[in-house]
Motif scaffolding. Structure first.
Motif, PDB file in Angstrom:
ATOM      1  N   LEU A 141      79.050  94.062  42.643  1.00  0.00           N
ATOM      2  CA  LEU A 141      79.955  93.974  43.789  1.00  0.00           C
ATOM      3  C   LEU A 141      79.881  95.237  44.640  1.00  0.00           C
ATOM      4  CD1 LEU A 141      83.126  92.302  42.231  1.00  0.00           C
ATOM      5  CD2 LEU A 141      81.701  91.348  44.036  1.00  0.00           C
ATOM      6  N   ARG A 142      79.819  96.387  43.969  1.00  0.00           N
ATOM      7  CA  ARG A 142      79.731  97.651  44.721  1.00  0.00           C
ATOM      8  C   ARG A 142      78.462  97.689  45.562  1.00  0.00           C
ATOM      9  NH1 ARG A 142      81.120  99.958  39.514  1.00  0.00           N
ATOM     10  NH2 ARG A 142      83.386 100.263  39.390  1.00  0.00           N
ATOM     11  N   LYS A 143      77.376  97.173  45.039  1.00  0.00           N
ATOM     12  CA  LYS A 143      76.118  97.149  45.787  1.00  0.00           C
ATOM     13  C   LYS A 143      76.255  96.302  47.050  1.00  0.00           C
ATOM     14  CE  LYS A 143      73.150  97.665  41.692  1.00  0.00           C
ATOM     15  NZ  LYS A 143      72.130  96.980  40.847  1.00  0.00           N
ATOM     16  N   SER A 144      77.128  95.305  46.990  1.00  0.00           N
ATOM     17  CA  SER A 144      77.322  94.406  48.128  1.00  0.00           C
ATOM     18  C   SER A 144      78.534  94.801  48.963  1.00  0.00           C
ATOM     19  CB  SER A 144      77.509  92.960  47.631  1.00  0.00           C
ATOM     20  OG  SER A 144      76.387  92.532  46.897  1.00  0.00           O
ATOM     21  N   VAL A 145      79.135  95.941  48.626  1.00  0.00           N
ATOM     22  CA  VAL A 145      80.353  96.428  49.307  1.00  0.00           C
ATOM     23  C   VAL A 145      81.411  95.315  49.309  1.00  0.00           C
ATOM     24  CG1 VAL A 145      81.207  97.745  51.265  1.00  0.00           C
ATOM     25  CG2 VAL A 145      78.767  97.705  50.794  1.00  0.00           C
ATOM     26  N   ALA A 146      81.616  94.723  48.151  1.00  0.00           N
ATOM     27  CA  ALA A 146      82.590  93.650  47.984  1.00  0.00           C
ATOM     28  C   ALA A 146      83.546  94.006  46.853  1.00  0.00           C
ATOM     29  CB  ALA A 146      81.878  92.337  47.685  1.00  0.00           C
ATOM     30  N   THR A 147      84.641  93.277  46.759  1.00  0.00           N
ATOM     31  CA  THR A 147      85.657  93.572  45.756  1.00  0.00           C
ATOM     32  C   THR A 147      85.910  92.362  44.858  1.00  0.00           C
ATOM     33  OG1 THR A 147      87.411  92.948  47.297  1.00  0.00           O
ATOM     34  CG2 THR A 147      86.816  95.282  47.191  1.00  0.00           C
ATOM     35  N   MET A 148      86.459  92.649  43.693  1.00  0.00           N
ATOM     36  CA  MET A 148      86.783  91.598  42.732  1.00  0.00           C
ATOM     37  C   MET A 148      88.164  91.038  43.017  1.00  0.00           C
ATOM     38  SD  MET A 148      86.733  91.859  38.543  1.00  0.00           S
ATOM     39  CE  MET A 148      84.981  92.291  38.505  1.00  0.00           C
ATOM     40  N   ASN A 149      88.265  89.724  42.986  1.00  0.00           N
ATOM     41  CA  ASN A 149      89.533  89.037  43.228  1.00  0.00           C
ATOM     42  C   ASN A 149      90.305  88.773  41.940  1.00  0.00           C
ATOM     43  OD1 ASN A 149      91.356  87.240  44.981  1.00  0.00           O
ATOM     44  ND2 ASN A 149      90.663  85.779  43.457  1.00  0.00           N
ATOM     45  N   GLU A 193      72.819  87.190  42.417  1.00  0.00           N
ATOM     46  CA  GLU A 193      72.538  86.025  43.250  1.00  0.00           C
ATOM     47  C   GLU A 193      73.799  85.223  43.531  1.00  0.00           C
ATOM     48  OE1 GLU A 193      70.725  82.927  45.420  1.00  0.00           O
ATOM     49  OE2 GLU A 193      70.340  85.076  45.133  1.00  0.00           O
ATOM     50  N   VAL A 194      74.653  85.058  42.528  1.00  0.00           N
ATOM     51  CA  VAL A 194      75.881  84.290  42.743  1.00  0.00           C
ATOM     52  C   VAL A 194      76.816  85.038  43.691  1.00  0.00           C
ATOM     53  CG1 VAL A 194      77.911  83.282  41.651  1.00  0.00           C
ATOM     54  CG2 VAL A 194      75.697  83.098  40.528  1.00  0.00           C
ATOM     55  N   ILE A 195      76.874  86.347  43.574  1.00  0.00           N
ATOM     56  CA  ILE A 195      77.674  87.141  44.520  1.00  0.00           C
ATOM     57  C   ILE A 195      77.159  86.930  45.943  1.00  0.00           C
ATOM     58  CG2 ILE A 195      78.160  89.503  45.296  1.00  0.00           C
ATOM     59  CD1 ILE A 195      78.445  90.286  42.352  1.00  0.00           C
TER      60      ILE A 195
END
Length: 246
Positions: free
Chosen positions: A96-104, A45-47
């Motif tokens: 993050l992978r589920k959202s196709v996003a990356t870690m900063n 949810e936070v992502i």
């Protein structure tokens, strides 16, 4: 007028439930990932909220100690601690992978953050966990700390962090939360504290000394009871000093 952009980060996913209000006013967030708070549902949810507001996402691992909210040093074998930290960071990676996003970035929480800043074994444990789970991310660490020095020596990217809602000791450690003046609640005092660090690269310590400090990211705690009020005040006042959050 061209405004100087300042990174304000916030620790989130810790059960407070104010992320929807916080996200529009910050630029980076560090998500609790099961050590002191949080689980797969809260991480997810936070992502979602962070992506909605284009906020950089980081993992916020801690001692595996929900009972004490990660704010007490645990007597735990380093092998077990490292495995826990890797599991926590990977929990954020999964979502993050589920959202196709990356870690900063990765930023330790509470007692782990403070211990790693001054203790070589704890610092190495955290560094190992970051190296084993991430690639090309920032490690948020305090200026002048053992953690920052060791991480840089071992090839990690370090972003110096300072705290806008916490008071400092003369050695740049944070005043213990057991002390009544550890947390800054007044928005005007936070602004003054922040501006001094940004424009003069100095922090006024609890005993009145001016000590050199460097930072590229500035933290406000999501569980600060005045966090929303402080961020609204900063968003309004910082442009008067040529600064914007972003």
């Amino acid at each position: 007028m061209n405004l100087f952009t300042l990174d304000i980060n916030c620790d989130v996913g810790e059960g407070i439930g104010n992320e929807m209000e916080l996200m529009p006013m910050i630029s980076s967030c560090s998500i609790a990932c099961g050590g002191h708070a949080g689980d797969s549902a809260t991480i997810k949810e936070v992502i979602r909220l962070a992506l909605l507001h284009r906020v950089h996402i980081g993992a916020h691992p801690s001692y595996p100690d929900k009972a004490n909210f990660g704010r007490k040093v645990m007597e735990i074998p380093f092998e077990k601690l490292q495995q826990s930290l890797e599991d926590q960071i990977n929990a954020v990676h999964v979502e993050l992978r589920k959202s196709v996003a990356t870690m900063n970035h990765v930023k330790a929480h509470g007692a782990l953050y403070n211990k790693a800043a001054v203790d070589t074994e704890t610092a190495q444990c955290l560094i190992n966990a970051v190296k084993n789970t991430t690639r090309d991310v920032w490690l948020y660490a305090p200026y002048g700390s053992i953690l920052a020095e060791m991480a840089l020596d071992q090839g990690l990217k370090v972003r110096y962090e300072a705290f806008i809602d916490r008071n400092y000791n003369a050695d740049l450690t944070l005043v213990s939360r057991s002390e009544p003046n550890a947390v800054i609640l007044d928005a005007k005092k936070v602004l003054k504290h922040l501006l001094r660090m940004v424009t003069k690269r100095k922090v006024k310590t609890i005993d009145g000394k001016m000590v050199k400090i460097k930072a590229k990211t500035y933290c406000i705690h999501g569980d600060n009871s005045n966090a929303l009020r402080i961020l609204k005040y900063l968003s309004k006042k910082l442009p008067n000093f040529g600064i914007k959050i972003g």
